[in-house]
Design a protein around this motif. Structure first.
Motif, PDB file in Angstrom:
ATOM      1  N   ASP A   1       0.686  -1.295   0.245  1.00 38.47           N
ATOM      2  CA  ASP A   1      -0.014   0.043   0.220  1.00 38.47           C
ATOM      3  C   ASP A   1       1.049   1.172   0.022  1.00 38.47           C
ATOM      4  O   ASP A   1       1.811   1.174   0.675  1.00 38.47           O
ATOM      5  CB  ASP A   1      -0.889  -0.114   1.219  1.00 38.47           C
ATOM      6  N   LEU A   2       0.570   2.238  -0.800  1.00 33.22           N
ATOM      7  CA  LEU A   2       1.588   3.514  -0.958  1.00 33.22           C
ATOM      8  C   LEU A   2       1.354   4.212   0.027  1.00 33.22           C
ATOM      9  O   LEU A   2       0.112   4.513   0.931  1.00 33.22           O
ATOM     10  CB  LEU A   2       1.157   4.208  -2.234  1.00 33.22           C
TER      11      LEU A   2
ATOM     12  N   ILE B   1      -5.008  -2.351 -13.101  1.00 36.46           N
ATOM     13  CA  ILE B   1      -3.793  -2.179 -13.247  1.00 36.46           C
ATOM     14  C   ILE B   1      -3.522  -0.707 -14.173  1.00 36.46           C
ATOM     15  O   ILE B   1      -3.827  -0.704 -15.315  1.00 36.46           O
ATOM     16  CB  ILE B   1      -2.817  -3.384 -14.030  1.00 36.46           C
ATOM     17  N   GLU B   2      -3.081   0.430 -13.581  1.00 35.49           N
ATOM     18  CA  GLU B   2      -2.939   1.571 -13.991  1.00 35.49           C
ATOM     19  C   GLU B   2      -1.676   1.786 -14.676  1.00 35.49           C
ATOM     20  O   GLU B   2      -1.543   2.615 -15.961  1.00 35.49           O
ATOM     21  CB  GLU B   2      -3.091   2.589 -13.169  1.00 35.49           C
ATOM     22  N   ALA B   3      -0.590   1.159 -14.331  1.00 34.02           N
ATOM     23  CA  ALA B   3       1.033   1.286 -15.220  1.00 34.02           C
ATOM     24  C   ALA B   3       1.647  -0.057 -14.690  1.00 34.02           C
ATOM     25  O   ALA B   3       1.595  -0.598 -13.692  1.00 34.02           O
ATOM     26  CB  ALA B   3       1.431   2.465 -14.605  1.00 34.02           C
TER      27      ALA B   3
ATOM     28  N   THR C   1      -2.315   1.193  -4.541  1.00 33.98           N
ATOM     29  CA  THR C   1      -1.410   0.056  -4.522  1.00 33.98           C
ATOM     30  C   THR C   1      -0.362  -0.300  -5.367  1.00 33.98           C
ATOM     31  O   THR C   1      -0.543  -0.237  -6.675  1.00 33.98           O
ATOM     32  CB  THR C   1      -2.291  -1.251  -3.854  1.00 33.98           C
ATOM     33  N   ARG C   2       0.713  -0.835  -4.979  1.00 27.65           N
ATOM     34  CA  ARG C   2       1.746  -1.399  -5.828  1.00 27.65           C
ATOM     35  C   ARG C   2       2.030  -2.851  -5.729  1.00 27.65           C
ATOM     36  O   ARG C   2       1.945  -3.394  -4.501  1.00 27.65           O
ATOM     37  CB  ARG C   2       3.010  -0.575  -5.692  1.00 27.65           C
ATOM     38  N   PHE C   3       2.034  -3.645  -6.757  1.00 30.45           N
ATOM     39  CA  PHE C   3       2.373  -5.004  -6.693  1.00 30.45           C
ATOM     40  C   PHE C   3       3.590  -5.430  -7.394  1.00 30.45           C
ATOM     41  O   PHE C   3       3.847  -4.858  -8.458  1.00 30.45           O
ATOM     42  CB  PHE C   3       1.220  -6.004  -7.207  1.00 30.45           C
ATOM     43  N   ARG C   4       4.452  -6.122  -6.650  1.00 21.48           N
ATOM     44  CA  ARG C   4       5.831  -6.412  -7.381  1.00 21.48           C
ATOM     45  C   ARG C   4       5.866  -7.845  -7.810  1.00 21.48           C
ATOM     46  O   ARG C   4       5.320  -8.613  -6.792  1.00 21.48           O
ATOM     47  CB  ARG C   4       6.949  -6.023  -6.496  1.00 21.48           C
ATOM     48  N   ILE C   5       5.979  -8.125  -8.874  1.00 27.34           N
ATOM     49  CA  ILE C   5       6.044  -9.436  -9.396  1.00 27.34           C
ATOM     50  C   ILE C   5       7.430  -9.850 -10.476  1.00 27.34           C
ATOM     51  O   ILE C   5       7.938  -8.698 -10.873  1.00 27.34           O
ATOM     52  CB  ILE C   5       4.729  -9.992 -10.474  1.00 27.34           C
TER      53      ILE C   5
END
Length: 77
Positions: free
Chosen positions: A10-11, A53-55, A28-32
């Motif tokens: 969460d940002l 997904i925005e970017a 929110t940012r997800f790292r994969i």
């Protein structure tokens, strides 16, 4: 495409403010792990919540990790 492992972040207020300059709903940012075919036209499901997904960012350009900048809450994601 399968279910990749993702780290959810969460940002913070500062990151959210900076992100709003480009995307006003990013929360929110997800790292994969890097994988081809992931686009901002897709959505992501995590713990029953749908995220838009925005970017899709490959920050270092090394094709090792993708950061998915996402929003939730509107139109079920």
């Amino acid at each position: 495409m399968g279910k990749p492992y993702a780290k959810k972040e969460d940002l913070s207020g500062r990151e959210l403010f900076a992100a709003q300059a480009a995307q006003s709903e990013v929360t929110t940012r997800f790292r994969i792990r890097y994988r081809t075919g992931v686009t901002a036209k897709m959505r992501l499901l995590c713990d029953g919540v749908i995220y838009n997904i925005e970017a899709v960012l490959d920050r270092d350009g090394r094709k090792r990790e993708l950061q998915l900048m996402c929003s939730s809450g509107l139109n079920n994601g």
